[in-house]
Structure formats: structure tokens, C-alpha cells
Design a protein around this motif. Structure first.
Motif, PDB file in Angstrom:
ATOM      1  N   MET A  92       0.808  -1.186   0.000  1.00  0.00           N
ATOM      2  CA  MET A  92       0.000   0.000   0.000  1.00  0.00           C
ATOM      3  C   MET A  92       0.861   1.263   0.000  1.00  0.00           C
ATOM      4  SD  MET A  92      -3.039   1.326   2.505  1.00  0.00           S
ATOM      5  CE  MET A  92      -3.445  -0.323   2.886  1.00  0.00           C
ATOM      6  N   VAL A  93       1.960   1.250   0.731  1.00  0.00           N
ATOM      7  CA  VAL A  93       2.858   2.394   0.773  1.00  0.00           C
ATOM      8  C   VAL A  93       3.373   2.710  -0.633  1.00  0.00           C
ATOM      9  CG1 VAL A  93       5.065   3.224   1.678  1.00  0.00           C
ATOM     10  CG2 VAL A  93       3.510   1.992   3.168  1.00  0.00           C
ATOM     11  N   GLU A  94       3.629   1.669  -1.421  1.00  0.00           N
ATOM     12  CA  GLU A  94       4.119   1.881  -2.782  1.00  0.00           C
ATOM     13  C   GLU A  94       3.104   2.662  -3.620  1.00  0.00           C
ATOM     14  OE1 GLU A  94       4.012  -1.243  -1.376  1.00  0.00           O
ATOM     15  OE2 GLU A  94       6.102  -1.270  -0.785  1.00  0.00           O
ATOM     16  N   GLU A 127       3.901   6.200  -5.293  1.00  0.00           N
ATOM     17  CA  GLU A 127       3.713   6.368  -6.733  1.00  0.00           C
ATOM     18  C   GLU A 127       2.871   7.609  -7.023  1.00  0.00           C
ATOM     19  OE1 GLU A 127       5.198   4.653  -9.142  1.00  0.00           O
ATOM     20  OE2 GLU A 127       4.167   5.785 -10.695  1.00  0.00           O
ATOM     21  N   GLN A 128       1.802   7.780  -6.264  1.00  0.00           N
ATOM     22  CA  GLN A 128       0.936   8.945  -6.448  1.00  0.00           C
ATOM     23  C   GLN A 128       1.657  10.249  -6.108  1.00  0.00           C
ATOM     24  OE1 GLN A 128      -2.138   9.377  -7.726  1.00  0.00           O
ATOM     25  NE2 GLN A 128      -2.105   7.226  -8.286  1.00  0.00           N
ATOM     26  N   LEU A 129       2.566  10.195  -5.154  1.00  0.00           N
ATOM     27  CA  LEU A 129       3.247  11.414  -4.688  1.00  0.00           C
ATOM     28  C   LEU A 129       4.535  11.720  -5.451  1.00  0.00           C
ATOM     29  CD1 LEU A 129       2.625  11.223  -0.850  1.00  0.00           C
ATOM     30  CD2 LEU A 129       1.508  12.695  -2.544  1.00  0.00           C
ATOM     31  N   LYS A 130       4.745  11.057  -6.570  1.00  0.00           N
ATOM     32  CA  LYS A 130       5.879  11.449  -7.421  1.00  0.00           C
ATOM     33  C   LYS A 130       5.668  12.858  -7.950  1.00  0.00           C
ATOM     34  CE  LYS A 130       7.594   6.959  -8.838  1.00  0.00           C
ATOM     35  NZ  LYS A 130       7.817   6.031  -9.947  1.00  0.00           N
ATOM     36  N   THR A 131       4.410  13.268  -8.052  1.00  0.00           N
ATOM     37  CA  THR A 131       4.080  14.662  -8.344  1.00  0.00           C
ATOM     38  C   THR A 131       3.285  15.186  -7.153  1.00  0.00           C
ATOM     39  OG1 THR A 131       2.071  14.032  -9.525  1.00  0.00           O
ATOM     40  CG2 THR A 131       4.053  14.379 -10.851  1.00  0.00           C
ATOM     41  N   PRO A 132       3.537  16.426  -6.749  1.00  0.00           N
ATOM     42  CA  PRO A 132       2.875  16.978  -5.555  1.00  0.00           C
ATOM     43  C   PRO A 132       1.349  16.956  -5.671  1.00  0.00           C
ATOM     44  CG  PRO A 132       4.666  18.398  -6.278  1.00  0.00           C
ATOM     45  CD  PRO A 132       4.470  17.376  -7.348  1.00  0.00           C
ATOM     46  N   LYS A 133       0.711  16.621  -4.550  1.00  0.00           N
ATOM     47  CA  LYS A 133      -0.747  16.558  -4.508  1.00  0.00           C
ATOM     48  C   LYS A 133      -1.247  17.055  -3.158  1.00  0.00           C
ATOM     49  CE  LYS A 133      -1.292  12.728  -7.717  1.00  0.00           C
ATOM     50  NZ  LYS A 133       0.048  12.877  -8.214  1.00  0.00           N
ATOM     51  N   MET A 148       3.669  11.251   9.475  1.00  0.00           N
ATOM     52  CA  MET A 148       4.615  10.343  10.132  1.00  0.00           C
ATOM     53  C   MET A 148       5.703   9.798   9.212  1.00  0.00           C
ATOM     54  SD  MET A 148       3.569  10.520  13.182  1.00  0.00           S
ATOM     55  CE  MET A 148       4.643   9.313  13.912  1.00  0.00           C
ATOM     56  N   ASP A 149       5.462   9.737   7.919  1.00  0.00           N
ATOM     57  CA  ASP A 149       6.433   9.151   6.996  1.00  0.00           C
ATOM     58  C   ASP A 149       7.508  10.180   6.650  1.00  0.00           C
ATOM     59  OD1 ASP A 149       7.777   8.259   4.572  1.00  0.00           O
ATOM     60  OD2 ASP A 149       6.211   6.740   4.429  1.00  0.00           O
ATOM     61  N   SER A 150       8.743   9.886   7.026  1.00  0.00           N
ATOM     62  CA  SER A 150       9.840  10.838   6.818  1.00  0.00           C
ATOM     63  C   SER A 150      10.240  10.978   5.347  1.00  0.00           C
ATOM     64  CB  SER A 150      11.062  10.424   7.642  1.00  0.00           C
ATOM     65  OG  SER A 150      11.510   9.148   7.229  1.00  0.00           O
ATOM     66  N   ASN A 151       9.770  10.090   4.493  1.00  0.00           N
ATOM     67  CA  ASN A 151      10.076  10.202   3.065  1.00  0.00           C
ATOM     68  C   ASN A 151       9.169  11.207   2.351  1.00  0.00           C
ATOM     69  OD1 ASN A 151      12.113   8.169   2.984  1.00  0.00           O
ATOM     70  ND2 ASN A 151      10.479   6.659   3.186  1.00  0.00           N
ATOM     71  N   VAL A 197       6.971  13.045  -2.587  1.00  0.00           N
ATOM     72  CA  VAL A 197       7.986  12.109  -2.127  1.00  0.00           C
ATOM     73  C   VAL A 197       9.117  12.098  -3.137  1.00  0.00           C
ATOM     74  CG1 VAL A 197       7.024  10.059  -3.252  1.00  0.00           C
ATOM     75  CG2 VAL A 197       8.348   9.785  -1.184  1.00  0.00           C
ATOM     76  N   GLY A 198      10.309  11.782  -2.680  1.00  0.00           N
ATOM     77  CA  GLY A 198      11.429  11.639  -3.608  1.00  0.00           C
ATOM     78  C   GLY A 198      12.065  12.949  -3.992  1.00  0.00           C
ATOM     79  N   GLY A 199      12.510  13.013  -5.242  1.00  0.00           N
ATOM     80  CA  GLY A 199      13.328  14.124  -5.704  1.00  0.00           C
ATOM     81  C   GLY A 199      12.576  15.319  -6.244  1.00  0.00           C
ATOM     82  N   ASN A 200      11.409  15.616  -5.721  1.00  0.00           N
ATOM     83  CA  ASN A 200      10.697  16.791  -6.197  1.00  0.00           C
ATOM     84  C   ASN A 200      11.422  18.050  -5.762  1.00  0.00           C
ATOM     85  OD1 ASN A 200       8.378  15.719  -7.558  1.00  0.00           O
ATOM     86  ND2 ASN A 200       7.765  14.946  -5.558  1.00  0.00           N
TER      87      ASN A 200
END
Length: 135
Positions: free
Chosen positions: A1-3, A7-13, A40-43, A53-56
Motif C-alpha cells: 500500500m505504501v508503494e 507512486e501517487q506522490l511522485k508529483t505533488p498533490k 509520520m512518513d519521513s520520506n 515524495v522523492g526528488g521533487n
């Protein structure tokens, strides 16, 4: 589920948009559960009202906003785009137009105040320029 969330948060929402997309994907969390997870998720990072999430970076956030404002429209005033920029982001109209043009999807109208969708040939030319300038 986290994946699915990542995946959805590769672009800001926003929380609302993410919650809707997750419901469509079969995730049965309510909005409060989702907000707790995002906190809570530090990523996951928050910029204004947008989560990602990630390199945005700034360019990704600005381009996502431009894409949303331009959705289905051939042109949009840069001032209109600036209305959607989160308060904690400082960016000028010139920076917005530069980021949009570098993507290859948009070009600045000759009046300097409006973004237009780039034609297919323009997109390829801009992609080459963008790729060359980032090497």
C-alpha cells in the motif's frame, strides 16, 4: 500500500486529491488516516498544501501547478498561475515562464504575460535545448 502512495506522490498533490486517487485505487483509508500517514512518513515532504515524495524540487512543483492551470486550455496568464503557488514558495513570473518553457510543453506568448501550449515541433526543439543545458 505504501508503494501506491509513493507512486501517487511522485508529483505533488493535496490531501484531498491524494485521498480521491487512493480511493480509486482501492485503498480504504479515511482522510484522517491518510493525514496521519503523511505526517509520520519521513520520506514525504510538505510544501504549502502539497505533499510529495522523492526528488521533487521547485521546478517539479511549479510545472505541476502550470499543468493543472493549463489543463485543457491553450493559454493561461502567468498571473493566474501565480495564484496557485503555495505561500511558502517565492517565485517570480519570469521564473515560472522559464521553468514552463524548459519543460518543452509550453512557450511564452510574445506579450510576455501568457503561457501557451507548445506545438509538437516546438516541444522537440525545447527538449533538445533543455537536455543540452543540463549536461
Amino acid at each position: 500500500m505504501v508503494e501506491i502512495i509513493y507512486e501517487q506522490l511522485k508529483t505533488p498533490k493535496s490531501v484531498e486529491e491524494l485521498h480521491q486517487r487512493l480511493k480509486e485505487s482501492g485503498v480504504k483509508w479515511n482522510k484522517a488516516q491518510l493525514q496521519l500517514f503523511l505526517l509520520m512518513d519521513s520520506n514525504i515532504k510538505k510544501t504549502g498544501d502539497l505533499y510529495s515524495v522523492g526528488g521533487n524540487n521547485l521546478n517539479t512543483i511549479i510545472l505541476d501547478i502550470v499543468d493543472k492551470v493549463m489543463d485543457g486550455k491553450p493559454v493561461a496568464p502567468i498571473k493566474k498561475i501565480m495564484e496557485y503557488i503555495p505561500n511558502d514558495i517565492t517565485v517570480s513570473a519570469e521564473e515560472i515562464s522559464k521553468i514552463a518553457e524548459q519543460s518543452g510543453k509550453y512557450k511564452l506568448h510574445p506579450n510576455g504575460a501568457v503561457l501557451m501550449r507548445a506545438k509538437i515541433g516546438d516541444c522537440e526543439t525545447m527538449r533538445r535545448k533543455f537536455t543540452a543545458s543540463n549536461q
